[in-house]
Motif scaffolding. Sequence first.
Motif, PDB file in Angstrom:
ATOM      1  N   PRO A 133      71.695  40.996 -30.641  1.00 58.32           N
ATOM      2  CA  PRO A 133      71.194  42.303 -31.085  1.00 58.32           C
ATOM      3  C   PRO A 133      70.587  42.277 -32.480  1.00 58.32           C
ATOM      4  CG  PRO A 133      73.576  42.239 -31.178  1.00 58.32           C
ATOM      5  CD  PRO A 133      73.154  40.960 -30.545  1.00 58.32           C
ATOM      6  N   SER A 134      70.963  41.273 -33.289  1.00 57.34           N
ATOM      7  CA  SER A 134      70.447  41.255 -34.652  1.00 57.34           C
ATOM      8  C   SER A 134      70.344  39.832 -35.178  1.00 57.34           C
ATOM      9  CB  SER A 134      71.340  42.084 -35.579  1.00 57.34           C
ATOM     10  OG  SER A 134      72.636  41.531 -35.633  1.00 57.34           O
ATOM     11  N   LEU A 135      69.490  39.697 -36.197  1.00 62.86           N
ATOM     12  CA  LEU A 135      69.265  38.396 -36.830  1.00 62.86           C
ATOM     13  C   LEU A 135      68.946  38.647 -38.293  1.00 62.86           C
ATOM     14  CD1 LEU A 135      68.718  35.292 -36.560  1.00 62.86           C
ATOM     15  CD2 LEU A 135      66.325  35.886 -36.102  1.00 62.86           C
ATOM     16  N   SER A 136      69.572  37.866 -39.170  1.00 67.64           N
ATOM     17  CA  SER A 136      69.299  37.984 -40.606  1.00 67.64           C
ATOM     18  C   SER A 136      68.804  36.642 -41.118  1.00 67.64           C
ATOM     19  CB  SER A 136      70.571  38.401 -41.353  1.00 67.64           C
ATOM     20  OG  SER A 136      70.302  38.549 -42.736  1.00 67.64           O
ATOM     21  N   VAL A 137      67.681  36.673 -41.840  1.00 70.98           N
ATOM     22  CA  VAL A 137      67.026  35.443 -42.280  1.00 70.98           C
ATOM     23  C   VAL A 137      66.603  35.596 -43.738  1.00 70.98           C
ATOM     24  CG1 VAL A 137      64.946  34.037 -41.943  1.00 70.98           C
ATOM     25  CG2 VAL A 137      66.195  34.864 -39.989  1.00 70.98           C
ATOM     26  N   GLN A 138      66.636  34.513 -44.478  1.00 75.94           N
ATOM     27  CA  GLN A 138      66.168  34.508 -45.866  1.00 75.94           C
ATOM     28  C   GLN A 138      64.639  34.490 -45.887  1.00 75.94           C
ATOM     29  OE1 GLN A 138      68.612  34.306 -48.403  1.00 75.94           O
ATOM     30  NE2 GLN A 138      66.977  34.830 -49.821  1.00 75.94           N
TER      31      GLN A 138
ATOM     32  N   SER B 197      62.100  32.614 -38.691  1.00 78.15           N
ATOM     33  CA  SER B 197      62.861  33.506 -37.816  1.00 78.15           C
ATOM     34  C   SER B 197      62.566  33.098 -36.381  1.00 78.15           C
ATOM     35  CB  SER B 197      62.441  34.962 -38.004  1.00 78.15           C
ATOM     36  OG  SER B 197      62.762  35.429 -39.290  1.00 78.15           O
ATOM     37  N   ILE B 198      63.621  32.952 -35.582  1.00 80.63           N
ATOM     38  CA  ILE B 198      63.456  32.609 -34.166  1.00 80.63           C
ATOM     39  C   ILE B 198      64.150  33.682 -33.337  1.00 80.63           C
ATOM     40  CG2 ILE B 198      63.881  30.920 -32.349  1.00 80.63           C
ATOM     41  CD1 ILE B 198      63.895  28.751 -34.487  1.00 80.63           C
ATOM     42  N   LEU B 199      63.342  34.402 -32.579  1.00 80.93           N
ATOM     43  CA  LEU B 199      63.858  35.479 -31.747  1.00 80.93           C
ATOM     44  C   LEU B 199      63.745  35.046 -30.281  1.00 80.93           C
ATOM     45  CD1 LEU B 199      62.551  36.743 -34.450  1.00 80.93           C
ATOM     46  CD2 LEU B 199      62.754  38.911 -33.244  1.00 80.93           C
TER      47      LEU B 199
ATOM     48  N   SER C  42      58.992  33.846 -42.929  1.00 76.05           N
ATOM     49  CA  SER C  42      59.434  35.233 -42.778  1.00 76.05           C
ATOM     50  C   SER C  42      59.237  35.989 -44.093  1.00 76.05           C
ATOM     51  CB  SER C  42      60.911  35.292 -42.378  1.00 76.05           C
ATOM     52  OG  SER C  42      61.115  34.589 -41.169  1.00 76.05           O
ATOM     53  N   GLN C  43      58.875  37.263 -43.957  1.00 74.17           N
ATOM     54  CA  GLN C  43      58.643  38.116 -45.127  1.00 74.17           C
ATOM     55  C   GLN C  43      59.491  39.385 -44.991  1.00 74.17           C
ATOM     56  OE1 GLN C  43      54.425  38.835 -45.000  1.00 74.17           O
ATOM     57  NE2 GLN C  43      53.901  36.717 -45.520  1.00 74.17           N
ATOM     58  N   PRO C  44      59.871  40.003 -46.093  1.00 73.90           N
ATOM     59  CA  PRO C  44      60.680  41.237 -45.999  1.00 73.90           C
ATOM     60  C   PRO C  44      60.032  42.314 -45.136  1.00 73.90           C
ATOM     61  CG  PRO C  44      60.728  40.404 -48.241  1.00 73.90           C
ATOM     62  CD  PRO C  44      59.735  39.542 -47.484  1.00 73.90           C
ATOM     63  N   GLY C  45      58.706  42.381 -45.127  1.00 71.62           N
ATOM     64  CA  GLY C  45      58.003  43.363 -44.293  1.00 71.62           C
ATOM     65  C   GLY C  45      58.119  43.093 -42.809  1.00 71.62           C
ATOM     66  N   ASP C  46      58.645  41.927 -42.444  1.00 71.58           N
ATOM     67  CA  ASP C  46      58.869  41.621 -41.033  1.00 71.58           C
ATOM     68  C   ASP C  46      60.145  42.282 -40.510  1.00 71.58           C
ATOM     69  OD1 ASP C  46      57.779  38.200 -41.564  1.00 71.58           O
ATOM     70  OD2 ASP C  46      56.602  39.952 -40.963  1.00 71.58           O
TER      71      ASP C  46
ATOM     72  N   THR D 210      67.121  43.351 -33.830  1.00 72.86           N
ATOM     73  CA  THR D 210      66.847  43.842 -35.179  1.00 72.86           C
ATOM     74  C   THR D 210      66.803  42.657 -36.133  1.00 72.86           C
ATOM     75  OG1 THR D 210      67.952  45.945 -34.723  1.00 72.86           O
ATOM     76  CG2 THR D 210      67.634  45.335 -37.034  1.00 72.86           C
ATOM     77  N   LEU D 211      65.642  42.430 -36.710  1.00 73.56           N
ATOM     78  CA  LEU D 211      65.461  41.329 -37.672  1.00 73.56           C
ATOM     79  C   LEU D 211      65.519  41.882 -39.089  1.00 73.56           C
ATOM     80  CD1 LEU D 211      64.662  38.398 -38.440  1.00 73.56           C
ATOM     81  CD2 LEU D 211      62.268  39.125 -38.266  1.00 73.56           C
ATOM     82  N   SER D 212      66.340  41.275 -39.901  1.00 71.11           N
ATOM     83  CA  SER D 212      66.415  41.621 -41.324  1.00 71.11           C
ATOM     84  C   SER D 212      66.023  40.388 -42.119  1.00 71.11           C
ATOM     85  CB  SER D 212      67.822  42.062 -41.718  1.00 71.11           C
ATOM     86  OG  SER D 212      68.212  43.196 -40.990  1.00 71.11           O
ATOM     87  N   VAL D 213      65.011  40.516 -42.960  1.00 68.43           N
ATOM     88  CA  VAL D 213      64.579  39.410 -43.803  1.00 68.43           C
ATOM     89  C   VAL D 213      65.015  39.720 -45.228  1.00 68.43           C
ATOM     90  CG1 VAL D 213      62.653  38.031 -44.628  1.00 68.43           C
ATOM     91  CG2 VAL D 213      62.636  38.932 -42.282  1.00 68.43           C
ATOM     92  N   ARG D 214      65.892  38.915 -45.760  1.00 66.66           N
ATOM     93  CA  ARG D 214      66.466  39.139 -47.086  1.00 66.66           C
ATOM     94  C   ARG D 214      65.543  38.561 -48.161  1.00 66.66           C
ATOM     95  NH1 ARG D 214      70.281  36.435 -44.203  1.00 66.66           N
ATOM     96  NH2 ARG D 214      70.183  34.669 -45.640  1.00 66.66           N
TER      97      ARG D 214
END
Lengths: 113, 117
Positions: A9-14, A19-21, A80-84, A108-112
């Motif tokens: 359901p979610s993924l958090s990446v720096q 990012s791999i979905l 990956s970018q924060p806007g992603d 849900t992708l969160s890019v930190r």
Amino acid sequence: DQQVKQNSPSLSVQEGRISILNCDYTNSMFDYFLWYKKYPAEGPTFLISISSIKDKNEDGRFTVFLNKSAKHLSLHIVPSQPGDSAVYFCAAIPTGANSKLTFGKGITLSVRP
Amino acid sequence: NAGVMQNPRHLVRRRGQEARLRCSPMKGHSHVYWYRQLPEEGLKFMVYLQKENIIDESGMPKERFSAEFPKEGPSILRIQQVVRGDSAAYFCASSPPGTILGKNIQYFGAGTRLSVL
């Protein structure tokens, strides 16, 4: 009967990393796959698609890979970018059809930063 | 070139009332699709229309729901005698007459969020 499955359901990446979905499907009649990105309170935005006659399609930072034998596809975003940060939906269309997208539940992708 | 326009963005109805959701496709697009998204779910196909024709309504509930895409004007999704379970986000998409590999890319509007009290 969930024919398109997005099991994480979610993924958090720096920021700057890949990012791999992932997306799995059960209906062997699907022959066209799409990825959509959705921000809160907006509609899904088309990102990239792939036909079953190909195993890879690339567009800028976005690449989609299709493994038909495993009924699996993945979207790679690099860097990956924060806007992603958004919800990403995998969708599929069956052979002979030109409508009726079947969607997964989304990741849900969160890019930190 | 304006995108797919949906209105209203938010609609509140009491149980038993009618809800009318409007969708104007992108300029040059002749195919319209309606989808419904329940909380924590993906979008579910409802109906596919071309001008004055319903092409595929296999996702439409059998009762209370109807859709049209007249020769002039927007596509309308109509829900009669709404119930609480109809509360959802309703998205419209459109696509051009041509296809890519026999498929149409669908472009979505921002959706109408229906709340039934």
